[in-house]
Write a protein that holds these residues in place. Structure first.
Motif, PDB file in Angstrom:
ATOM      1  N   ALA A  25      13.407 -49.733 -31.067  1.00 28.30           N
ATOM      2  CA  ALA A  25      13.910 -50.419 -32.202  1.00 28.30           C
ATOM      3  C   ALA A  25      14.318 -48.876 -32.841  1.00 28.30           C
ATOM      4  CB  ALA A  25      12.404 -50.642 -32.786  1.00 28.30           C
ATOM      5  N   SER A  26      14.201 -49.028 -34.104  1.00 26.20           N
ATOM      6  CA  SER A  26      15.584 -48.564 -35.135  1.00 26.20           C
ATOM      7  C   SER A  26      14.493 -47.290 -35.795  1.00 26.20           C
ATOM      8  CB  SER A  26      15.589 -48.987 -36.265  1.00 26.20           C
ATOM      9  OG  SER A  26      16.632 -48.232 -37.162  1.00 26.20           O
ATOM     10  N   SER A  27      14.709 -45.655 -35.789  1.00 22.53           N
ATOM     11  CA  SER A  27      14.019 -44.945 -36.303  1.00 22.53           C
ATOM     12  C   SER A  27      14.606 -44.683 -37.694  1.00 22.53           C
ATOM     13  CB  SER A  27      14.750 -43.634 -35.294  1.00 22.53           C
ATOM     14  OG  SER A  27      13.750 -42.416 -35.530  1.00 22.53           O
ATOM     15  N   PRO A  28      13.688 -44.468 -38.280  1.00 20.81           N
ATOM     16  CA  PRO A  28      13.837 -44.077 -39.879  1.00 20.81           C
ATOM     17  C   PRO A  28      14.082 -42.753 -39.934  1.00 20.81           C
ATOM     18  CG  PRO A  28      11.364 -44.012 -39.006  1.00 20.81           C
ATOM     19  CD  PRO A  28      11.999 -44.530 -37.733  1.00 20.81           C
ATOM     20  N   GLU A  29      13.701 -42.044 -39.302  1.00 22.43           N
ATOM     21  CA  GLU A  29      14.702 -40.477 -39.262  1.00 22.43           C
ATOM     22  C   GLU A  29      15.706 -40.074 -38.697  1.00 22.43           C
ATOM     23  OE1 GLU A  29      13.176 -40.037 -35.910  1.00 22.43           O
ATOM     24  OE2 GLU A  29      12.088 -40.645 -36.782  1.00 22.43           O
ATOM     25  N   GLY A  30      16.380 -39.268 -39.210  1.00 19.65           N
ATOM     26  CA  GLY A  30      17.715 -38.543 -38.424  1.00 19.65           C
ATOM     27  C   GLY A  30      18.495 -39.361 -39.263  1.00 19.65           C
ATOM     28  N   ALA A  31      19.406 -39.365 -38.037  1.00 15.65           N
ATOM     29  CA  ALA A  31      20.777 -39.819 -38.246  1.00 15.65           C
ATOM     30  C   ALA A  31      20.831 -41.458 -38.832  1.00 15.65           C
ATOM     31  CB  ALA A  31      22.311 -39.697 -37.558  1.00 15.65           C
ATOM     32  N   ARG A  32      21.831 -41.946 -39.024  1.00 20.28           N
ATOM     33  CA  ARG A  32      22.056 -43.629 -38.806  1.00 20.28           C
ATOM     34  C   ARG A  32      21.851 -43.943 -37.525  1.00 20.28           C
ATOM     35  NH1 ARG A  32      25.542 -42.278 -43.012  1.00 20.28           N
ATOM     36  NH2 ARG A  32      26.971 -41.933 -41.453  1.00 20.28           N
ATOM     37  N   ASP A  33      21.103 -44.181 -37.630  1.00 14.46           N
ATOM     38  CA  ASP A  33      21.072 -45.734 -36.184  1.00 14.46           C
ATOM     39  C   ASP A  33      23.051 -47.014 -35.661  1.00 14.46           C
ATOM     40  OD1 ASP A  33      18.747 -45.146 -35.292  1.00 14.46           O
ATOM     41  OD2 ASP A  33      18.170 -46.273 -36.669  1.00 14.46           O
ATOM     42  N   TYR A  34      23.086 -46.759 -34.510  1.00 14.55           N
ATOM     43  CA  TYR A  34      24.085 -48.503 -34.670  1.00 14.55           C
ATOM     44  C   TYR A  34      23.068 -49.036 -34.252  1.00 14.55           C
ATOM     45  CZ  TYR A  34      28.215 -45.119 -33.636  1.00 14.55           C
ATOM     46  OH  TYR A  34      29.164 -44.693 -33.861  1.00 14.55           O
ATOM     47  N   LEU A  35      23.263 -50.560 -34.933  1.00 10.66           N
ATOM     48  CA  LEU A  35      21.804 -51.576 -34.668  1.00 10.66           C
ATOM     49  C   LEU A  35      22.778 -52.132 -33.885  1.00 10.66           C
ATOM     50  CD1 LEU A  35      21.287 -51.941 -38.587  1.00 10.66           C
ATOM     51  CD2 LEU A  35      19.392 -51.254 -36.062  1.00 10.66           C
ATOM     52  N   VAL A  36      22.114 -52.973 -33.060  1.00 13.60           N
ATOM     53  CA  VAL A  36      22.288 -53.880 -32.224  1.00 13.60           C
ATOM     54  C   VAL A  36      21.683 -55.807 -32.724  1.00 13.60           C
ATOM     55  CG1 VAL A  36      22.964 -55.326 -29.946  1.00 13.60           C
ATOM     56  CG2 VAL A  36      23.086 -52.596 -30.446  1.00 13.60           C
ATOM     57  N   PRO A  37      22.596 -56.703 -32.993  1.00 13.21           N
ATOM     58  CA  PRO A  37      22.196 -57.913 -33.608  1.00 13.21           C
ATOM     59  C   PRO A  37      21.814 -58.713 -32.043  1.00 13.21           C
ATOM     60  CG  PRO A  37      24.207 -58.362 -33.479  1.00 13.21           C
ATOM     61  CD  PRO A  37      24.392 -56.629 -33.150  1.00 13.21           C
ATOM     62  N   SER A  38      19.833 -59.061 -32.157  1.00 13.21           N
ATOM     63  CA  SER A  38      19.528 -59.825 -31.611  1.00 13.21           C
ATOM     64  C   SER A  38      19.886 -60.725 -31.444  1.00 13.21           C
ATOM     65  CB  SER A  38      18.127 -59.782 -31.205  1.00 13.21           C
ATOM     66  OG  SER A  38      17.000 -60.847 -30.507  1.00 13.21           O
ATOM     67  N   ARG A  39      20.191 -62.578 -29.940  1.00 13.98           N
ATOM     68  CA  ARG A  39      20.793 -63.257 -30.480  1.00 13.98           C
ATOM     69  C   ARG A  39      19.395 -64.371 -30.042  1.00 13.98           C
ATOM     70  NH1 ARG A  39      21.233 -66.614 -26.376  1.00 13.98           N
ATOM     71  NH2 ARG A  39      20.668 -65.239 -24.986  1.00 13.98           N
ATOM     72  N   ILE A  40      18.434 -63.965 -29.653  1.00 17.67           N
ATOM     73  CA  ILE A  40      17.509 -64.681 -29.086  1.00 17.67           C
ATOM     74  C   ILE A  40      16.497 -64.751 -30.522  1.00 17.67           C
ATOM     75  CG2 ILE A  40      17.691 -65.427 -26.923  1.00 17.67           C
ATOM     76  CD1 ILE A  40      15.532 -62.762 -25.995  1.00 17.67           C
ATOM     77  N   HIS A  41      16.418 -63.413 -31.546  1.00 22.22           N
ATOM     78  CA  HIS A  41      15.680 -63.386 -32.247  1.00 22.22           C
ATOM     79  C   HIS A  41      16.295 -63.126 -33.964  1.00 22.22           C
ATOM     80  CE1 HIS A  41      12.039 -62.877 -29.874  1.00 22.22           C
ATOM     81  NE2 HIS A  41      13.392 -61.742 -28.991  1.00 22.22           N
ATOM     82  N   PRO A  42      17.171 -63.926 -34.587  1.00 31.15           N
ATOM     83  CA  PRO A  42      17.896 -64.304 -35.188  1.00 31.15           C
ATOM     84  C   PRO A  42      16.416 -63.298 -36.783  1.00 31.15           C
ATOM     85  CG  PRO A  42      17.660 -66.495 -34.772  1.00 31.15           C
ATOM     86  CD  PRO A  42      16.529 -65.408 -34.249  1.00 31.15           C
ATOM     87  N   GLY A  43      17.804 -62.130 -36.978  1.00 28.57           N
ATOM     88  CA  GLY A  43      17.770 -61.361 -37.918  1.00 28.57           C
ATOM     89  C   GLY A  43      17.381 -60.116 -38.064  1.00 28.57           C
TER      90      GLY A  43
END
Length: 598
Positions: free
Chosen positions: A171-189
């Motif tokens: 899951a994305s972390s709200p603190e620290g540096a910016r996250d690298y995000l990976v889109p989910s194909r089976i969970h749109p959005g």
């Protein structure tokens, strides 16, 4: 005989003389010595000299070979003629007299040479990294990296630690540096995130009842590159322990770090017992919380020597604001006007008005320089005696609010130490930095913020911390956290802490920083829930693998100890990443691009 080789290029010795041998590798260097052709053949294991003369059936083909062609060579091993031995090579007493050559892979004209160690532009080196990695120094660094990691892993297991692997998609972390995000194909959005560090997972491992965890962990942060920080990804020795105090963590980690550095230091001295330096003391003595202890210079507060003095610039500042201080930076062996003026010019180049100084020379009462004349011999002598300086030495001064000028004072100390040759380069000096402030004042938002890691335990009995009045700013801003850094030669290897394992303490800690329970639940609900079901006291640390290897290899840039690094713009020039996604890929991920206007 094997299809490609009977021996590697680093294996042949005098005991093999007379044998028919087969070696394969890259043509490292080709030399024509008046009818004799010498080919230095290189593989992963070393170099073997091969020779062909005009009588050899392979001579015509040997003449066609070029640097970095991959070949197989058959021949008879013989002793090198007297006077041509190379004692620096393990194979330096023998050579292969070539009877047959087979070209396994021809090479085009090289964009950068493999032989030698000359510098080439970063773009060229990274685009042709596979060639760059053939170079001796870089190849050795990468092999050294593997050996260092093996040593670390062995030492951790010997210390009773267990190796676990934590998730990469999380899951994305709200603190620290910016996250690298990976889109989910089976969970749109919805998106996964690559972990900035396994921080929450390793704490959950402790909550789950495991006792001593470690991992050589990949970490991903979308932040700008620096010489000591790779863009995109890096590795750390991730550690967590249950039922421990700060000292227990030190006692477990220090032998590992010291042992690894002693093993790979090349006989350079390594600190036997890492000193503990409070954060405030580090700033006052060294101007940084990452002090290079190879530099013997320690700064000192000499405010009283300028209070009411004839040097009105400093004296008036001291009268005008009780928080103003004057710090002295002693400079042994720097007692001449040329050096002092050079440092003053350097300071002006750093955006400062200058760098005041006093220096002491033979036969002169008090000291020399404008400051000495303004404050008089009595005060000048008092400064000299306090700092244990003598004829031939100098002292520089900075004044103002320490929290503002410390960012200049620290580099000034470093510059003076380097210019005067005071820094003992051939050693590894470690220390622990402890007693970090728990909170700091945010002048822009006029509020109290966390100073560092919000999950650190406050260094205060639980009952006292829970009883703190949120309006008592002085007491809160004076509060320390059980947080620590390990520093070597001015490089921060890692931060760590005893964790906040009590839900009520965590709620109070976040409330002081202006975060309500709803925010805490939303952002850190998983961790908060875990702590509510019986969490042991626990703590850990995470030394950076890349930085450890960089120090031990004597490099100043992480690029020299990482196999396939990105450039300063977080681009992989070899593989072409990041790259555009195809329309089909975007449709499958339910993503529509909204690119900025060019």
């Amino acid at each position: 005989m094997h299809r490609y080789r009977s021996h590697t290029c680093g294996a042949l010795r005098e005991g093999d003389i007379g044998k028919d041998v087969r070696v394969a590798g890259w043509c490292h260097r080709i030399r024509d010595h008046g009818g004799l052709l010498f080919i230095d053949l290189r593989d992963h294991y070393g170099l073997t000299q091969c020779v062909a003369d005009p009588d050899s059936p392979a001579f015509k083909l040997a003449e066609k070979l070029r640097a970095e062609w991959v070949v197989k060579i058959d021949g008879k091993l013989r002793k090198r003629p007297a006077g041509t031995e190379n004692p620096e090579l393990p194979t330096g007493l023998v050579e292969v007299f070539i009877s047959e050559i087979e070209v396994l892979g021809a090479a085009a004209e090289l964009p950068l040479p493999v032989f030698g160690d000359q510098e080439y532009p970063e773009e060229t080196r990274l685009q042709y990294r596979f060639l760059d990695l053939r170079r001796e120094r870089l190849h050795a660094n990468i092999m050294n990296r593997g050996a260092i990691i093996d040593s670390i892993r062995r030492r951790m297991k010997d210390g009773g630690f267990f190796e676990f692997q934590t998730p990469i998609l999380t899951a994305s972390s709200p603190e620290g540096a910016r996250d690298y995000l990976v889109p989910s194909r089976i969970h749109p959005g919805k998106f996964y995130a690559l972990p900035q560090a396994p921080q929450q997972f390793k704490q959950l491992i402790m909550v789950a009842g495991f006792d001593r965890y470690f991992q050589i962990a990949p970490c991903f942060r979308d932040e700008d590159a620096r010489a000591d920080r790779s863009p995109g990804e890096f590795y750390q020795l991730d550690i967590e322990m249950s039922f421990v105090t700060q000292q227990d963590v030190f006692d477990a980690v220090e032998p590992v770090m010291r042992g690894v550095f002693e093993e790979f230091s090349g006989d350079k001295p390594v600190t036997k017992k890492f000193p503990m330096i409070p954060y405030a003391d580090a700033l006052r003595k060294y101007g940084t919380d990452k002090p290079d202890l190879r530099n013997p210079i320690e700064m000192a507060n000499v405010t009283e020597s300028f209070r009411g003095s004839g040097f009105k610039i400093f004296a008036n500042m001291i009268v005008g604001d009780p928080k103003v201080e004057v710090w002295a930076i002693p400079a042994r062996k720097g007692g001449n006007r040329a050096f002092c003026d050079r440092m003053n010019s350097w300071a002006q180049g750093e955006g400062q008005p200058g760098l005041g100084y006093i220096f002491w020379r033979e036969g002169e009462e008090g000291g020399a320089g404008p400051l000495a004349k303004n404050i008089g011999p009595e005060r000048t002598t008092a400064i000299r005696d306090r700092l244990k300086l003598a004829v031939g030495d100098a002292c520089f001064f900075v004044a103002g609010l320490p929290k503002q000028f410390v960012k200049f004072a620290g580099p000034a100390r470093t510059k003076i130490g380097e210019e005067l040759g005071l820094v003992q380069k051939d050693r590894f000096d470690f220390c622990w930095i402890v007693d970090f402030p728990m909170y700091e004042w945010n002048e822009e938002d006029k509020k109290i913020d966390f100073s560092h890691n919000p999950f650190s335990m406050p260094n205060l009995p639980v009952e006292e911390f829970l009883a703190l009045d949120a309006s008592d700013q002085d007491k809160i801003l004076g509060l320390k956290a059980i947080q620590y850094d390990i520093v070597c030669n001015g490089v921060e290897l890692s931060s760590g802490a005893i964790r906040n394992h009590r839900p009520e303490v965590m709620k109070k800690a976040f409330a002081i920083a202006g975060y309500g329970e709803d925010v805490l639940e939303k952002k850190f609900g998983g961790m908060l829930r875990a702590l509510q079901y019986g969490a042991p006291p626990h703590g850990g640390i995470a030394p950076g693998i890349d930085r450890i290897v960089m120090l031990l290899c004597g490099e100043e840039n992480l690029r020299e100890v990482v196999l396939f690094p990105m450039n300063q713009r977080a681009e992989d020039l070899l593989m072409g990443a990041p790259s555009e996604a195809t329309p089909k890929q975007l449709r499958e991920l339910h993503i529509r691009l909204n690119l900025p206007q060019k």
